[in-house]
Enzyme design. Structure first.
Site, mmCIF file in Angstrom:
data_model
loop_
_atom_site.group_PDB
_atom_site.id
_atom_site.type_symbol
_atom_site.label_atom_id
_atom_site.label_comp_id
_atom_site.label_asym_id
_atom_site.label_seq_id
_atom_site.Cartn_x
_atom_site.Cartn_y
_atom_site.Cartn_z
ATOM 1 C CG ASP A 450 74.353 19.098 -31.562
ATOM 2 O OD1 ASP A 450 73.580 19.666 -30.798
ATOM 3 O OD2 ASP A 450 74.708 19.562 -32.659
ATOM 4 C CG ASP A 749 74.046 18.893 -36.563
ATOM 5 O OD1 ASP A 749 73.091 19.585 -36.171
ATOM 6 O OD2 ASP A 749 74.133 17.674 -36.363
ATOM 7 C CG ASP A 753 72.090 23.630 -34.022
ATOM 8 O OD1 ASP A 753 71.244 23.710 -33.111
ATOM 9 O OD2 ASP A 753 72.444 22.551 -34.524
#
Length: 1015
Positions: A450, A749, A753
């Site tokens: 990310d 997070d 996901d």
């Protein structure tokens, strides 16, 4: 009469007053206001009772009654129980039975909150936490007792290798006692039992410590932080500190920490599959279904809940208390090593059987001689006892070969390495949830990361603001018309999941929520002079659409209390909000139409901010008519665009360089727009600065999604950045990379996901920003959310694999050398130079001390100089075969020379010769332990001073070897050696170092060694 009654009552009244005054004055310092009120009420009741009783007594004296009655006022210390009369089972049943009727009898959520002394806006006062825990229990559950040491001892006994060794020990005891009597015959069998005992103890203690380590890790991972409102302030507390009556704030991805009721919120969907097994998400609201069950997950929306029952009073608590945490997970490497151990054991058994067969044939054909050179078997003249003694000796030699062939230390080495690395990784900000991830991380070829919080610091600040086409300087709220300012206040303050808390003693307010929400709220308060409390009083929220990772925006409709007009506000990704707008506000409050030119200008503004690494958030507004149920998504007016700066982490560029250097590709997958993604990727080193970015290197999620399967497979390796991606795009990329043969690590997070984290070979969740759903779907939790910690995990993964390989090379060198020496000696001369006791001592050095020494080597940067280990790469590489065969051949050559020519070379008897062979063999292993520290590097002493355990183990091994040779002569079957003989043993063993150095200059083919044999 009246005077008499008054005179009798007056002193008692004075006593009552005195008691009350004393109690209130003496306890003023220690009692809260609530407790004072309860105490006052208590004395009022008791005083009233006293007055009634005294009046009764006085009047009974005045009237002619045959049996006078009296009352004794027994004043006791009052129990300040706020919750007297609350039936806890009723609270539990309301949620567990989802009983709306029972809830109505309590006057709904408000009635229950009043009963529990909870303010629905400000929460509990925090002064009576201990009392609440005493009355309603704590939010913990009874865990089953952890597995004790004895359990692991019993488990160790179930190992097939151990059972074979115990069988060998029993046979050896029988043969030894038969041949040499009980006084000396127990040595061999007893030593095997001792070795088995030590292996079992070390294995059991290691597994027991690992179990304790898992327990402590699970306590950390279970200690979820949750938002609650107490004393009017939103704060994070441990899930274990929640009490009945708490107001808990829940957002997407949170685990519901206790049983409770929906207070307020919007669009709440809950996943109760962990409790009910039903995968369908359940809508929770204030009217039809206000019940929130502990253990469920928030799938969408947000809310505040009132806690009704905690801990063992919830279904989740009861379920968790009945589950035993089973950590007997076998990692892939452990499984492969168990197979290797089993295979080597089978080879050992085959060799032992062959030796037994050959030696029996030699004996019964008269080809064996005793110590005096006479034939042992002479047909009929040989007595039965002599035949039994000889056959017993032959069986003993075969047992010895089995003992030395089985490398029972291999699984132990893995356990030690994994336990050690887990502990050290924890201090390096990585909490391992699944053991297999330790190994697999060393094989990772791609990391999909990310942007926010991993590559950047997740510390947002608003640095730019555009009102339409006009750039507004900071602290310039006076340039807006009041209408625009009011709309901006509503857009920020009412369309948010964040909160503002003003301390009485502090000037700066406290902001809660996501970093983006906190940044925008603080900007509005400091630069636009927004008053959140006043704003909430002036408006009523009608409908909320929570932020969605697909639409990338959130919306709210409100009713202004002063004129009853309804207004819709949207906030989200700038280009997406702009697409919904047909007009824009200017500073005087007028609206301008967005034509093609102005739209282009606004798009350029967004792109310019994004190219400066700013996250762009836009606000839009529309006034709608009464009765509009859905939020308007067309014909909106653009209010403004803010640019938020989230600086890159200081170590992110170096971490990405480290990964690249190690042969691991880093791909950035972000929800931000293309320009922001490019800017951050360039700043972090994912894209090269100063070079033109290729078309295939940067794509948007929708582009990637719309590729054909063939196009995706062709382009996926070249993609470095994916912008405006959804969780589905991330999952799709992981699947494509795995199909291409990559070992994929993914960071995540958010709740969405979870599929990608599960699909990846290694799921890495974020400890700070990660939701509980993400953490539970991952293999490793990165506690500080930093990409630098991910590169450290990569290094540890390779270290684990490397340490295991070092130990395998070391162990197999011993096994091959000892097996060949004993086999050749047994077949040619009918005897073995290394006895079972001696070989077990060598095995003991290898299995326990050797495993400890080599399995606890820390990671070095050299590990990152090599490419990742492939999925199917053999455990024993060509480099390891080269090293171990060179050392084994050297040891076999030297020791067989000693076996057949030793007496002549050293001019000694048989026992001294055998002792020299044993001593040289052990010292060869000591010197070879240094060689095994580095599989390829010639400098085997680099960094040795950092591993004190290794140096200590080498010292202990040498001391114990001296004891074995010089002092345990009968037990070890040795003779004392003089200084010259010791010098010869050390000198020959030291040749292991130059041989190892020379062999590391020899190149090896890339093709695995065993593949030639399989042909």
């Amino acid at each position: 009469m009246q005077t008499k009654i008054v005179s009798e009552i007056q002193p008692l009244h004075d006593i009552g007053n005195m008691l009350y005054n004393i109690s209130t004055t003496t306890l003023t310092l220690t009692l809260t206001n609530a407790k004072k009120r309860w105490r006052r009420a208590y004395f009022s009741v008791y005083f009233s009772n006293a007055m009634a009783s005294i009046a009764k007594d006085v009047f009974s004296k005045a009237l002619p009654v045959s049996h006078p009655t009296y009352s004794v006022v027994n004043i006791k210390e009052p129990v300040t129980d706020h919750f007297h009369g609350i039936d806890q089972t009723q609270l539990v049943d309301i949620v567990q039975n989802k009983d709306l009727e029972a809830l109505r009898r309590f006057a709904g959520v408000k009635g229950l909150a009043k009963t529990l002394h909870t303010h629905l806006d400000d929460g509990i006062d925090g002064q009576d936490l201990n009392e609440r825990r005493t009355v309603f229990g704590s939010n913990t559950y009874h865990k089953p007792p952890p597995k004790g040491l004895f359990y692991f001892v019993v488990e160790a006994f179930k190992d097939v290798t151990i059972l074979i060794l115990i069988g060998c020990a029993v046979l050896s005891l029988g043969f030894g006692i038969k041949e040499d009597g009980i006084k000396e015959g127990w040595y061999e069998g007893g030593s095997i039992l001792l070795a088995v005992f030590l292996v079992i103890v070390v294995s059991a203690v290691s597994n027991f410590r690992q179990e304790k380590q898992f327990d402590s890790l699970s306590k950390i991972s279970n200690n979820i932080k949750i938002d609650v409102v107490r004393e009017g302030r939103r704060q994070k507390i441990s899930i274990f500190d929640i009490v009945v009556g708490d107001i808990v704030v829940l957002n997407v991805g949170d685990q519901i920490p206790a049983d409770g009721l929906f207070v307020d919120g919007h669009s709440l969907l809950v996943d109760e599959s962990s409790m009910t097994g039903e995968s369908e998400q359940i809508e929770v609201n204030a009217t039809g279904n206000p019940f929130l069950i502990s253990g469920a997950k928030v799938a969408d929306g947000h809310c505040r809940m009132l806690v009704l029952s905690v801990g063992m009073n919830t279904s989740w608590g009861k379920m968790m208390s009945s589950i035993t945490g089973d950590n007997n997970e076998q990692t892939p490497l452990q499984s492969r090593l168990n197979k290797l151990t089993s295979s080597i054991g089978k080879v050992g058994l085959a060799v032992a059987f062959l030796v037994l067969l050959v030696m029996l044939i030699r004996y019964f054909t008269g080809n064996t001689e005793d110590e005096n050179g006479k034939r042992e078997y002479n047909g009929k003249p040989t007595s039965v006892n002599e035949i039994l003694d000889s056959v017993t000796g032959i069986f003993s030699a075969a047992v010895t070969i089995v003992v030395v062939a089985i490398p029972e230390g291999l699984p132990l080495a893995v356990t030690l390495t994994l336990a050690y690395s887990m502990k050290r990784m924890m201090s390096d900000q990585a909490m391992v949830r699944k053991l297999s991830a330790c190994e697999t991380m060393g094989s990772a070829t791609v990391i999909c990361t990310d942007k926010t919080g991993t590559l950047t610091m997740n510390q947002m600040t608003v640095t730019k603001f555009w009102l339409g086409l006009e750039y507004i300087e900071q602290h310039a709220s006076n340039v807006f018309s009041l209408q625009v300012l009011e709309l901006l206040h509503e857009a920020v303050g009412l369309n948010t999941t964040g909160t503002i808390f003003k301390h009485a003693s502090r000037l700066v307010p406290e902001y809660s929520g996501s970093p983006t929400e906190k940044a925008i709220l603080s900007w509005a308060v400091e630069h636009l002079e927004m008053d959140m409390e006043k704003l909430k009083q002036c408006s009523t929220v009608l409908h909320v659409e929570t932020f969605n990772s697909k639409k990338k925006r959130s919306g709210v409709s409100i009713r202004r209390n002063n004129d009853n007009t309804i207004h819709v506000h949207w906030k989200g990704a700038a280009e997406m909000v702009l697409a919904m707008c047909s007009k824009y506000y200017i500073s005087n409050g007028c609206k301008e139409i967005i034509d093609s030119d102005s739209r282009k200008q606004l798009e350029n503004i967004i792109e310019g901010m994004a190219a400066s690494s700013l996250r762009c958030i836009a606000f839009a507004h529309k006034k709608v008519f009464e009765g509009t149920e859905t939020l308007a998504e067309e014909g909106l007016t653009l209010l403004g665009i803010v640019g938020l700066k989230d600086p890159c982490r200081p170590g992110s560029k170096k971490a990405i360089e480290t990964c690249r250097f190690a042969g691991v590709e880093v791909k950035m997958i972000t929800g931000d727009n293309l320009f922001t993604a490019k800017a951050i990727a360039t700043e972090c080193g994912i894209l090269e600065s100063g070079q033109e970015v290729c078309e295939d290197e940067v794509v948007e999620g929708v582009q990637f999604r719309n590729f054909t399967d063939e196009e995706r497979m062709q382009k996926v390796d070249r993609i470095r950045v994916m912008a405006r991606s959804s969780p589905f795009d991330k999952l799709l990329m992981v699947k494509c990379l795995k199909q291409k043969g990559h070992v994929v690590a993914v960071t995540g997070d958010g709740t969405n996901d979870a599929p990608a984290l599960k699909e990846a070979d290694i799921g890495l969740s974020m400890g700070i920003q990660g939701t509980e759903v993400a953490k539970q779907s991952s293999d490793i939790v990165i506690l500080d959310d930093d990409i630098a910690s991910i590169s450290t995990v990569l290094m540890w993964g390779r270290c684990v694999y490397n340490n295991i390989q070092k130990f395998i090379q070391f162990q197999l060198t011993v096994n091959v050398a000892a097996l060949v020496i004993n086999f050749i000696a047994a077949v040619t001369s009918g005897g073995v130079p290394l006895t079972a006791v001696q070989l077990l001592w060598v095995n003991l050095i290898m299995d326990t001390l050797g495993a400890l020494a080599l399995a606890t080597e820390g990671p070095t940067k050299e590990l990152l100089n090599k490419p990742p280990v492939g999925r199917v790469e053999p455990l024993i590489t060509n480099v390891m075969w080269r090293n171990l065969l060179a050392q084994a051949i050297f040891q076999i050559t030297v020791l067989l020379t000693f076996q057949f020519k030793g007496k002549a070379i050293f001019n000694v008897d048989e026992r001294v010769k055998d002792t020299i062979i044993f001593n040289t063999f052990v010292l060869c292993q000591v010197f070879n332990e240094f060689n095994s520290r580095k599989l390829e590097k010639r400098n085997i002493f680099k960094g040795i001073h950092k591993n004190r355990l290794f140096i200590g183990i080498i010292g202990i091994t040498i001391i114990l070897q001296i004891v074995m040779v010089e002092f345990l002569k009968k037990f070890a079957d040795t003779e004392r050696l003089n200084g010259v003989q010791w010098g010869i043993c050390v000198g020959i063993a030291a040749l292991s170092w130059p041989i190892g150095w020379v062999m590391k200059l020899t190149p090896v083919p890339d093709k695995p060694f065993l593949s030639y044999i399989r042909r």
